[in-house]
Design a protein around this motif. Structure first.
Motif, short mmCIF file in Angstrom:
data_model
loop_
_atom_site.label_atom_id
_atom_site.label_comp_id
_atom_site.label_asym_id
_atom_site.label_seq_id
_atom_site.Cartn_x
_atom_site.Cartn_y
_atom_site.Cartn_z
N LEU A 244 -4.82 5.22 -6.24
CA LEU A 244 -5.66 4.06 -7.01
C LEU A 244 -6.39 3.38 -5.44
CD1 LEU A 244 -4.17 1.49 -9.62
CD2 LEU A 244 -6.28 2.93 -10.03
N LEU A 245 -5.98 3.99 -4.11
CA LEU A 245 -6.35 3.23 -3.10
C LEU A 245 -7.49 4.42 -2.20
CD1 LEU A 245 -3.07 2.83 -1.38
CD2 LEU A 245 -4.21 1.23 -2.26
N PRO A 246 -8.27 3.48 -1.86
CA PRO A 246 -9.40 4.67 -1.76
C PRO A 246 -8.53 5.87 -0.38
CG PRO A 246 -10.08 2.75 -1.01
CD PRO A 246 -9.12 2.48 -1.73
N PRO A 247 -9.52 6.62 -0.73
CA PRO A 247 -8.68 7.95 0.75
C PRO A 247 -8.94 7.07 2.22
CG PRO A 247 -10.90 9.16 -0.59
CD PRO A 247 -10.67 7.35 -0.96
N PRO A 248 -8.82 6.72 2.73
CA PRO A 248 -8.50 5.92 4.05
C PRO A 248 -7.85 5.66 4.26
CG PRO A 248 -11.39 6.57 3.90
CD PRO A 248 -10.77 5.91 2.43
N TYR A 249 -7.98 4.84 2.68
CA TYR A 249 -6.90 3.22 2.84
C TYR A 249 -5.50 4.18 2.67
CZ TYR A 249 -10.19 0.24 3.25
OH TYR A 249 -11.23 -1.02 3.22
#
Length: 412
Positions: A244-249
């Motif tokens: 669920l996190l954005p890819p960079p995070y």
């Protein structure tokens, strides 16, 4: 007054060779000379040339390094460097490392993380009992590593851990294996560059993460089908929270809390500033803690990430298959480039063959001569004009068939 001639210096390539033969880094050599490391790199690349006292000090130091005493090094390091220097194979360091409290690299214990795995040493070709060490062999009598053997050793050491990391980033098993294969294929294509890199494992890891997190994977047909879920409910919840996190995070959380990199290294690998990386890490931890309150402690999160990565059995391809795939892709690209070049040459030749050989000026527009306007090009005919044209054609046709009328004399 005559000017003192400049102290002679060896060529730039020889300067670098002497420094590497003495097992000195540009930072260490710059510290001896009292200059910046970038200045030493510029001298070794030939972009600039030292002058004055710096030139004399640099020449004196190179002369010292060229002497046999200047090449003295610890026995193990010297023999290893000699083996690789004589065979032309660059030294590859693949051991896992971490930053110490003062920025110094320290070895990481193999059991500290499930993301690293140290396989048995790569096999070496058996030597004959009566073999005598020659110039191509090291001082200890061990044969030098070939590029293929060095690549296989790096692959065997890093591939299992990288597959697990890619799985945590994507949640897909096939994409994780594909990312590792593509990254190592790229590494084999650029092997001289990768082998000379201070951290070849980090180079490959960055390539794996970038390929795994590429946004165009979502448009592939096979990625439209859902992945089989994990058996454990806790593992499923953690993996869903990560995805669920954005890819960079997600990548920042994996590098910092999963692999144990420090904040500057994480920022450098994700190509972000340190403040932005710290913000991503804080947001990712808070998001995971909201969904899974038990993982609010970073140490617990690190342990759970390691367990999640180790529970899934993911196998990577064999090193020879990866090297063969890289060579096939290189041949395909070469043939495609040659075919495109031939097509471009053929199109250019056809255009030159069919092009006019002389200049043909365009027809100028009409001009008025003595008040008479230019003749206008005929346009569409009206209905009356078409009827008149048809009548004239019929009259001309009759005259051609029956001939002209004759005059007959008549009497009065």
């Amino acid at each position: 007054m005559t000017r003192r001639p400049a102290t002679p210096l060896p060529p730039p390539a020889e300067r670098r060779r002497l420094r590497e033969a003495a097992l000195l880094t540009p930072v260490q050599l710059a510290a001896r000379l009292g200059v910046e490391p970038g200045t030493v790199r510029a001298w070794e690349s030939g972009r600039t040339t030292p002058r004055g006292r710096r030139r004399e000090a640099y020449a004196k130091l190179l002369t010292t390094l060229a002497e046999p005493a200047g090449r003295s090094a610890p026995p193990e390091a010297g023999s290893l460097a000699a083996r690789h220097r004589r065979s032309g194979t660059p030294v590859v360091t693949v051991g896992p490392e971490k930053r110490g409290p003062r920025g110094r690299r320290e070895p990481v214990a193999p059991e500290s993380s499930a993301f690293t795995q140290a396989p048995p040493s790569s096999p070496r070709p058996p030597a004959s009992p009566a073999a005598v060490p020659s110039e191509e062999e090291g001082e200890e009598g061990c044969p030098a590593l070939t590029p293929a053997q060095a690549f296989d050793g790096l692959y065997a050491f890093c591939a299992p851990a990288l597959v697990r990391q890619a799985y945590l980033l994507t949640g897909r098993r096939d994409l994780a294996r594909e990312s590792v294969e593509r990254a190592f294929q790229l590494a084999w294509e650029r092997w001289p560059e990768v082998a000379r890199d201070p951290d070849p494992a980090g180079w490959v890891r960055a390539a794996v993460h970038e390929w795994a997190l590429a946004p165009w994977h979502r448009f592939r047909r096979r990625h439209r089908h859902p992945e089989p879920p994990l058996a454990d409910a806790a593992d499923r919840a953690l993996l869903e929270a990560l995805l669920l996190l954005p890819p960079p995070y997600r990548r920042t959380l994996l590098l910092y809390d999963g692999l144990g990199l420090d904040l500057p290294e994480t920022a450098a690998e994700t190509e972000a500033t340190t403040s932005a990386t710290a913000g991503r890490l804080t947001h990712a931890r808070e998001t995971v803690a909201v969904r899974l309150p038990d993982l609010s402690d970073p140490r617990v999160l690190h342990r759970r990430l390691a367990e999640l990565a180790s529970d899934e059995r993911l196998r990577a391809a064999d090193p020879p298959d990866v090297r063969a795939g890289s060579e096939r892709r290189a041949r395909f690209r070469t043939r495609a480039a040659l075919a495109f070049t031939v097509a471009l040459i053929g199109t250019t030749a056809l255009a030159l063959h069919t092009a006019p050989t002389r200049y043909e000026p365009p027809v100028p527009p009409g001009e008025t001569v003595q008040g008479v306007p230019p003749k206008v090009a005929p346009g569409p005919l009206s209905q009356d004009q078409r009827e008149l044209r048809d009548k004239l054609r019929q009259t001309l046709r009759d005259r051609l068939l029956h001939g002209p009328e004759r005059l007959t004399p008549q009497s009065r």
